[in-house]
Motif scaffolding. Structure first.
Motif, PDB file in Angstrom:
ATOM      1  N   THR B 482      -4.066  -4.118  -1.382  1.00 18.61           N
ATOM      2  CA  THR B 482      -3.016  -4.068  -0.352  1.00 18.61           C
ATOM      3  C   THR B 482      -3.583  -3.742   1.026  1.00 18.61           C
ATOM      4  O   THR B 482      -2.916  -3.944   2.027  1.00 18.61           O
ATOM      5  N   PRO B 485      -4.817  -7.919   4.133  1.00 18.50           N
ATOM      6  CA  PRO B 485      -3.724  -8.903   4.183  1.00 18.50           C
ATOM      7  C   PRO B 485      -4.142 -10.251   3.597  1.00 18.50           C
ATOM      8  O   PRO B 485      -3.336 -10.916   2.936  1.00 18.50           O
ATOM      9  N   GLU B 486      -5.426 -10.638   3.790  1.00 19.44           N
ATOM     10  CA  GLU B 486      -5.819 -11.960   3.290  1.00 19.44           C
ATOM     11  C   GLU B 486      -5.864 -12.008   1.763  1.00 19.44           C
ATOM     12  O   GLU B 486      -5.905 -13.076   1.174  1.00 19.44           O
ATOM     13  N   MET B 488      -3.449 -10.594   0.048  1.00 20.99           N
ATOM     14  CA  MET B 488      -2.073 -10.379  -0.373  1.00 20.99           C
ATOM     15  C   MET B 488      -1.219 -11.584  -0.013  1.00 20.99           C
ATOM     16  O   MET B 488      -0.014 -11.473   0.178  1.00 20.99           O
ATOM     17  N   ARG B 489      -1.844 -12.768   0.077  1.00 16.86           N
ATOM     18  CA  ARG B 489      -1.062 -13.946   0.386  1.00 16.86           C
ATOM     19  C   ARG B 489      -0.086 -14.228  -0.747  1.00 16.86           C
ATOM     20  O   ARG B 489      -0.254 -13.704  -1.859  1.00 16.86           O
TER      21      ARG B 489
END
Ligand code: HEM
Ligand code: CU
Lengths: 118, 587, 192
Positions: B482, B485-486, B488-489
């Motif tokens: 988490t 961001p990359e 958590m696509r």
């Protein structure tokens, strides 16, 4: 087994040869010629090892595969070193550069020379 | 000296054996429990020691993966049975999982336990050539287990530098924060190596010198060959890493700098020493699994092994090539690009013999009268699942593709598609196949099949999602995705949850196996000597074999182990190795 | 402890006694252990010319003396084997004791040498050359020690005329340890 016993050459003589080689390998480098040092140090080490393996360990009296087994382990190590050398021995190559190692060489050389001037 | 004790004939064997048995029996009766099960030199007892220790370690390795998979699926939530997983917990758990499963589960079960059980029985003798060395080997192994477990209790906790233990992370406690744990870990690994070196020398000399009279090179069952080749591979590849382990311990504890470039060392050297062992190691475990498959598909397919010699030579070729592919693990570690090219080529070459073995097995199955018993299901499952692992290995072997794939879940899924089939699927094939021999009783087939199907399906449901994650760039050593961001696509977390849920199913269904295993040991239906009607010599001994293995005298061998459905045999579709040829027929 | 000998231990399908076969396998597996450390050393040594300033401080004469000691102990080991072949157990045991004595001399000289070097500040951590120096020679020294212990056990049996085939086996191992030193000597001492 005991039939081989007669084939043994005099062990003391072989020991004498080994000691003579030892003396040469110690004296050779005193000439301080690089080629001679390499030959007397490592060439003679190989010869001594061969003599021990052949006349003391009697590898030639064993089954053939013993020599292959031991030999292939040595070959394996040579190949391993060959493949690792470009990374570990060299400090640069195509598109890469090992700064830390190069620095260490420079530092060590400088410190060593200073030592010698003392 | 040799041939006086062992006349080359049936009677001779009987004589020698009777003598030995009397002595063995004598020892047997006044042995206490400790002497019988702990201090024994009997190869079968030592097999059980390794087997049960391996199973126990599998529980530890399984518990570790449960905890860290829960963390990945539900980051930050307390895990039942563990609590909140900290970053250093996470690292210690993945390291424990990886090293335990490879060094303390796959190796002891596939090589040590099966090798100990099968080699003497299958080559028709009564024990290993060095029974006491054998016992020592297990005891050293046990010490390594104890050290590994103790490493959880010391200050700083267990080592967390992954099973590959790359320096500088592994070498400096300032980085790994486990001043004692890291040294205990590497010590345990080194001791385990010593145990398997002793075991390996014992296996190899046993096969070379103690074969039953009449057993020629090509009469040796494939699984024995495979374990022997694996032992030799292990022996030849582990040396540099033993030296490396000593160097690493010195770096950790004394302050040398073998792997520290700022002081004249080199961390890449460790990677080379590790993978020079590490890659042959994967074939060390693969080959016995291939051997088990060969036995199971021939016995349960009632057909001769297709191209025995090809399999043998292929295995030897695989073994040799496996020494020259190791740097495919280091493509982006800063190795010389010219070397990377060479290692790409060798890696692609090694898939040829591996594929060849799979094809030979498929050819063996072609036209066989397949009986879908539990062991056969496991063996077929092994071939199918391993294929996935082998094929994805080719992607990784291409250095260009590997720059993207390296250290993603794609790599992780690749090697689990190889290791899981080896360490679990093939092992279950072996356990269910040889269980009647080991314990004299049959396992329950229906529950065995339930176990097979649920295990196999849930295994795929774990690792197919991980392939997909890896292809999307999910990095394999991230503690909490988490934060990135990359990673958590859309859909990525769902795949992680799917993998974890499948893992829970996989772990739970092992209860079925354990229950079936324990129940069958005590209450399963009694097995006769040869319930599968197999040819190899272990089935000629009683189930379970007594001390000394062959009470009717050590067998002689008259043919290879795969003579199923032989035209000369009429109704009887098997032809045991020890059965003398009929009067008047040529041998 | 009486130990029932399984038939397996008495078979000889290859025509080579199991003990001797196993010793050769031990040697094969030791070659890769020493190969690993010596290979690592050689690569580093060639990449670090500044180590010449360190290796200058190793004492070639002590190294040469120890080579002499090991070569002589190997001679005793092979003479022990010769006696064992003549079924002369006590004779073999006597030569084995000489071999062990050689090993002991080697270790004593080694410890004097190391004490001296450490006193002058050349410790295992002072430079990676010295790390290799102590690690490689230390690993070898452990093999010498192990060989001596086994040799004493073999000699005790041989004196009673028992297990004479083991005299040759321990001898083969001892010669191997000697061969390793034959390479360590130029690598650590002569190459300045
Ligand atoms: C056809 C045969 C195979 C090929 C071509 C192959 C190729 C590869 C390559 C190139 C990698 C490195 C990927 C990377 O780290 O970026 C890799 C990783 C790995 N492979 Fe394979 N492989 C094969 C078979 C196997 C087998 C049989 C096993 C296990 C028994 C195995 C176990 C592993 C493991 C454990 C790793 C990752 C180790 C780690 O980084 O922690 N592979 N494989
Ligand atoms: Cu690999």
């Amino acid at each position: 087994m005991s039939a081989d016993a007669h084939a043994h050459p005099s062990y003391v003589k072989i020991w004498g040869i080994l000691l003579a080689l030892l003396v040469v390998s110690v004296l050779g480098p005193l000439l301080e010629i690089r080629v001679i040092t390499l030959i007397t140090a490592f060439g003679i080490a190989v010869v001594k090892a061969y003599i021990v393996v052949r006349y003391f360990m009697h590898i030639n009296l064993e089954k053939k595969y013993v020599a292959y087994m031991v030999g292939s382990m040595i070959v394996l190590m040579v190949l391993m070193v060959g493949a690792v050398t470009p990374d570990v021995m060299h400090h640069d190559g195509a598109n890469w550069y090992n700064q830390a190692a190069a620095d260490e060489v420079k530092r060590g050389m400088a410190a060593g020379e200073k030592d010698e001037h003392h | 000296m040799s041939s006086t004790a062992e006349a080359h004939g049936h009677g001779g064997g009987q004589h020698a054996h009777g003598h030995d048995h009397a002595q063995g029996d004598h020892g047997h009766h006044d042995q206490g429990w400790f002497m019988k099960y702990f201090w024994s030199t009997d190869h079968k007892i030592i097999c059980f020691q390794y087997l049960f220790t391996g199973m126990f370690m599998a529980v530890i390795g399984g518990f570790a993966v449960y905890v860290f998979r829960m963390q990945l699926a539900f980051p930050g939530m307390p895990v039942p049975g563990w609590g909140r997983v900290t970053a250093s917990d996470y690292n210690a758990l993945i390291t424990t999982h990886g090293s335990v499963m490879i060094f303390w589960v796959a190796m002891p079960v596939l090589i040590a336990a099966l090798g100990n059980y099968l080699i003497p029985l299958m080559i028709g003798c009564d024990d290993m050539v060095f029974p006491r060395l054998n016992r020592l080997s297990y005891q050293i192994f046990l010490v390594s287990v104890v050290i590994l477990i103790l490493s959880f209790l010391v200050q700083g906790g267990a080592f967390g530098g992954a099973w590959t233990a790359y320096p500088p992370l592994s070498a400096k406690s300032a980085f790994n924060l486990t001043p004692m744990g890291s040294t205990l870990w590497i010590t345990a690994v080194a001791l385990e190596f010593v145990a398997f070196l002793l075991g390996g020398i014992n296996f190899v000399t046993t096969l070379m010198n103690s074969r039953a009279p009449g057993m020629k090179m090509f009469d040796v069952p494939m699984v024995v060959w495979m374990i022997i080749i694996a032992s030799i591979l292990f022996m030849a590849s582990v040396g540099p890493l033993v030296a490396g382990a000593v160097m690493l311990i010195f770096d950790q504890q004394i302050g040398t700098a073998f792997f520290d470039p700022a002081k004249g060392g080199d961390p890449i050297l460790w990677q080379h020493l590790f993978w020079f062992f590490g890659h042959p190691e994967v074939y060390v475990v693969l080959l016995p699994a291939m051997g088990i498959t060969a036995e199971v598909i021939t016995v349960h397919g009632r057909k001769k092994l297709f191209a025995y010699r090809t399999v043998l030579y292929t295995a030897i070729a695989t073994g040799i090539i496996s020494f020259f592919v190791w740097a495919h693990h280091q493509f982006i570690a800063g190795i010389d690009p010219r070397m990377a090219n060479i290692f790409t080529v060798t890696t692609l070459i090694i898939s040829i013999p591996v594929a060849e073995m799979v094809f030979v097995y498929i050819a063996t199955l072609y036209g066989a009268s397949i009986r879908l018993t539990t062991p056969m299901l496991w063996a077929l499952g092994f071939i199918g699942e391993f294929l996935m692992g082998g094929v994805t290995g080719i992607f990784l072997g291409a250095s260009g593709a590997d720059i993207y794939f390296h250290d993603t879940y794609f790599v992780l899924a690749h090697f689990h598609y190889t290791f899981f089939p080896i360490a679990f699927i093939a092992t279950f094939a072996a356990i269910t196949h040889w269980f009647p021999k080991m314990f004299g009783r049959m396992m329950n087939e229906a529950w065995g099949k339930v176990h097979f199907w649920v295990t196999t399906i849930s295994f795929n449901m774990i690792f197919i999602p991980l392939f997909l994650l890896g292809a999307r760039g999910d990095h394999r050593r991230i503690y909490d995705p988490t934060h990135f961001p990359e990673l958590m696509r859309a859909g990525m977390q769902d795949l992680r949850v799917l993998a974890t849920v499948s893992l829970l199913i996989l772990i739970s269904v092992q209860v079925v196996f354990v229950a079936n295993f324990i129940y069958s040991i005590f209450w399963g239906p009694k097995a006769d000597k040869n319930p599968w009607r197999a040819n190899s010599l272990e089935w000629h001994a009683p189930s379970p074999p007594p001390h000394g293995n062959f009470p009717e005298g050590l067998p002689n061998v008259y043919r290879g182990p795969y003579e199923y459905a032989h035209p000369d045999r009429g109704e009887d579709d098997h032809w045991p190795q020890h059965e003398p040829p009929p009067e008047g027929a040529k041998a | 402890m009486s130990f029932p000998r399984p038939v397996a231990t008495m078979r000889e399908a290859t025509g080579m006694p199991t003990g001797r076969l196993a010793v050769w396998w031990v040697i094969a597996s030791e070659i890769v252990i020493f190969g690993g450390i010596l290979g690592s050393y050689i690569m580093h040594r060639l990449g670090h010319p500044e180590w010449a300033h360190q290796s200058i401080h190793t004492n070639t004469w002590i190294g040469a003396f120890n080579t002499f000691v090991l070569l002589t102990s190997s001679l005793c080991a092979v003479l022990a084997h010769q006696e064992a072949e003549k079924k002369n157990g006590p004779g073999a045991a006597r030569y084995l004791m000489f071999t062990t004595l050689g090993g002991l001399t080697f270790l004593i000289v080694k410890s004097i040498e190391w004490t001296n070097e450490i006193k002058h500040g050349y410790t295992i951590t002072s430079n990676t050359f010295w790390s290799f120096y102590y690690t490689a020679a230390g690993l070898h020294g452990l093999h010498v020690l192990a060989g001596m212990v086994i040799m004493l056990i073999v000699a005790a049996d041989a004196r009673k005329g028992k297990e004479l085939q083991r005299v040759e086996n321990i001898g083969i191992y001892w010669h191997f340890v000697d061969v390793v030193w034959i390479f360590l000597f130029p690598l650590l001492y002569i190459a300045k």
